[in-house]
Design a protein around this motif. Structure first.
Motif, PDB file in Angstrom:
ATOM      1  N   MET A 155       0.834  -1.209   0.000  1.00  0.00           N
ATOM      2  CA  MET A 155       0.000   0.000   0.000  1.00  0.00           C
ATOM      3  C   MET A 155       0.864   1.253   0.000  1.00  0.00           C
ATOM      4  N   ASN A 156       1.935   1.241   0.795  1.00  0.00           N
ATOM      5  CA  ASN A 156       2.860   2.375   0.800  1.00  0.00           C
ATOM      6  C   ASN A 156       3.500   2.551  -0.575  1.00  0.00           C
ATOM      7  N   GLY A 157       3.796   1.429  -1.231  1.00  0.00           N
ATOM      8  CA  GLY A 157       4.399   1.508  -2.562  1.00  0.00           C
ATOM      9  C   GLY A 157       3.463   2.142  -3.578  1.00  0.00           C
ATOM     10  N   THR A 169       1.658   9.382  -5.482  1.00  0.00           N
ATOM     11  CA  THR A 169       2.133  10.678  -4.992  1.00  0.00           C
ATOM     12  C   THR A 169       3.231  11.235  -5.887  1.00  0.00           C
ATOM     13  N   ASP A 170       4.172  10.385  -6.283  1.00  0.00           N
ATOM     14  CA  ASP A 170       5.256  10.847  -7.157  1.00  0.00           C
ATOM     15  C   ASP A 170       4.709  11.372  -8.488  1.00  0.00           C
ATOM     16  N   LEU A 198       8.883  -0.143   2.276  1.00  0.00           N
ATOM     17  CA  LEU A 198       8.909  -0.598   3.666  1.00  0.00           C
ATOM     18  C   LEU A 198       9.277   0.568   4.573  1.00  0.00           C
ATOM     19  N   TYR A 199       8.380   0.893   5.508  1.00  0.00           N
ATOM     20  CA  TYR A 199       8.625   1.969   6.453  1.00  0.00           C
ATOM     21  C   TYR A 199       8.914   1.376   7.834  1.00  0.00           C
ATOM     22  N   THR A 235       4.809  -3.589 -12.430  1.00  0.00           N
ATOM     23  CA  THR A 235       5.361  -4.287 -11.270  1.00  0.00           C
ATOM     24  C   THR A 235       4.622  -3.849 -10.009  1.00  0.00           C
ATOM     25  N   VAL A 236       4.574  -4.765  -9.035  1.00  0.00           N
ATOM     26  CA  VAL A 236       3.941  -4.443  -7.753  1.00  0.00           C
ATOM     27  C   VAL A 236       4.939  -3.615  -6.928  1.00  0.00           C
ATOM     28  N   PRO A 237       4.601  -2.382  -6.581  1.00  0.00           N
ATOM     29  CA  PRO A 237       5.544  -1.559  -5.813  1.00  0.00           C
ATOM     30  C   PRO A 237       5.514  -1.929  -4.342  1.00  0.00           C
TER      31      PRO A 237
END
Length: 421
Positions: free
Chosen positions: A55-57, A63-64, A382-383, A377-379
């Motif tokens: 989800m973060n990816g 966002t980018d 990791l935070y 690709t699946v982004p």
């Protein structure tokens, strides 16, 4: 073994109960249930880390792409124009977080071509300095961003907007502005013809379908103003935009309006954050289910070890010590499961770019079609705070699961437990 022997006896007994028993099939079965509890916690923790990383990816990808055409921070003058924008840019640059700035004028218009009408956000920019705050010049699919010359009334359209209007390079589009003009026939909208000099694709449909660029001087003529509306700023860390915006508001002189990108996209940002929180809560239930398995294994252990508990009590062990023994056992299971889950989740998240293609080749499927999703690709992103939070939640749930069985063990009466031994 020497380290274990130096531990308090509650820890020694608790760790002994955690290991597989060899005296009976029942002890082995209880240890097998404990192993299942460890595996359940590990799978829950790993699943939560992997899902949040993906989800973060996706959030970072979106966002980018948004920030490839949007600025991190926008600064307006309350008067509506900023004639001294160069001085304002130098003033903003004094903040170490600010990397670049560029002036702009923004208005809204209706683009018309052969009876087809599409609304558009029209942004006037200086092509020479726009690279300081966005990468739109690198996203040109046709034409050139440098074709935006003052007085040329050229326009660069988003890919989806150009396709909706049915226009290509060199075609004319008519812009109808919201501000009208008074004529003998009454109030009529103002119009201006533009030549398509470029088409860009940011990869974000909302902007590709509604955003267009013109030279800042042409935009000022459209708006009938003598100066830019304000400044667009790019900072080192986009996550610090609200904080940097507050600092600029306090440090820059004049009556200014400072807006950061989360505020400009409040609905989208709030939706993403809510979705992430809900996913965290839902997947935490997996860990909670594993904690229920831990409760059952501890209850069975307490039932089997009643004679041992009675002997310990007769030797002087307090109810608190008995409770501590079984809490140690449950805590060890929870910590082992959490550590295994964190290792598994981090490993998969960091290598998801290899794992997903392998699964696609193995199953003969394609999870993300580039024609639909614009990415193939699946982004994964990791935070560390997510991993730490998940680990803490897992350990707390496992620890909470030990409370009742441990309390029940401390309530065992030695005489009744040894009556049938």
């Amino acid at each position: 073994m020497s380290i274990i022997h130096k531990l308090p006896y509650e820890w020694q007994v608790g760790l002994r109960y955690t290991r597989a028993g060899k005296s009976s099939g029942r002890s082995s079965f209880i240890s097998f249930i404990s192993l299942i509890s460890v595996a359940g916690i590990a799978l829950g923790v790993a699943a939560l880390i992997i899902v949040l990383s993906v989800m973060n990816g996706f959030q970072k990808q979106v966002t980018d792409r948004m920030l490839s055409v949007l600025a991190h921070i926008e600064v307006f003058d309350a008067s509506g124009s900023m004639p001294d924008w160069q001085a304002r840019a130098k003033e903003a640059a004094q903040n170490p977080a600010v990397l670049g700035s560029a002036p702009f004028v923004e208005t809204q218009g209706l683009l018309v071509r052969d009876g087809i009408m599409r609304p558009s956000i029209v942004r006037g920019v200086l092509p020479g300095v726009e690279d300081n705050v966005s990468t739109v010049a690198k996203q040109i699919r046709a034409g050139s961003f440098d074709a935006l010359k003052p007085g040329s009334f050229n326009i660069v359209l988003g890919y989806a907007l150009a396709r909706a209007l049915g226009v290509g390079m060199g075609d004319k589009v008519t812009m109808v502005l919201a501000q009208g003009q008074v004529t003998p026939a009454g109030m009529v909208p103002r119009t201006r013809s533009f030549t398509v000099a470029g088409i860009f694709e940011a990869g974000h449909f909302d902007f590709d379908a509604a955003l267009s660029f013109v030279h800042i001087e042409d935009a000022q003529r459209l708006e009938r103003q003598q100066a830019p509306s304000g400044l667009r700023l790019r900072i080192a860390n986009m996550r610090e935009a609200p904080q940097v915006a507050a600092e600029l508001k306090a440090s820059m002189k004049g009556d200014l309006v400072v807006r950061d990108w989360p505020k400009l996209n409040a609905n989208w940002y709030a939706a993403v954050q809510t979705e992430k929180k809900m996913m965290f809560i839902i997947l935490t239930l997996i860990i909670a289910v594993a904690a229920f398995n831990l409760v059952s294994s501890l209850v069975m252990t307490v039932t089997e070890k009643q004679a041992d508990i009675a002997i310990l009590r007769t030797l002087g062990a307090s109810p608190g010590s008995i409770m501590k023994i079984f809490m140690v056992q449950g805590a060890v299971v929870g910590v082992l499961g959490t550590l295994a889950g964190v290792a598994m989740g981090v490993g998969v998240s960091k290598n998801i770019g290899v794992i997903v293609p392998f699964i696609e080749r193995l199953l003969g499927v394609e999870f993300l079609s580039k024609d639909i999703y614009l990415i193939s690709t699946v982004p994964s992103e990791l935070y560390t705070p997510d991993v730490v939070t998940i680990g803490i939640v897992s350990v707390v749930l496992a620890f909470a699961a030990t409370i009742y069985p441990s309390w029940a063990a401390s309530r065992v009466k030695p005489a009744e437990a040894l009556r049938y031994e």
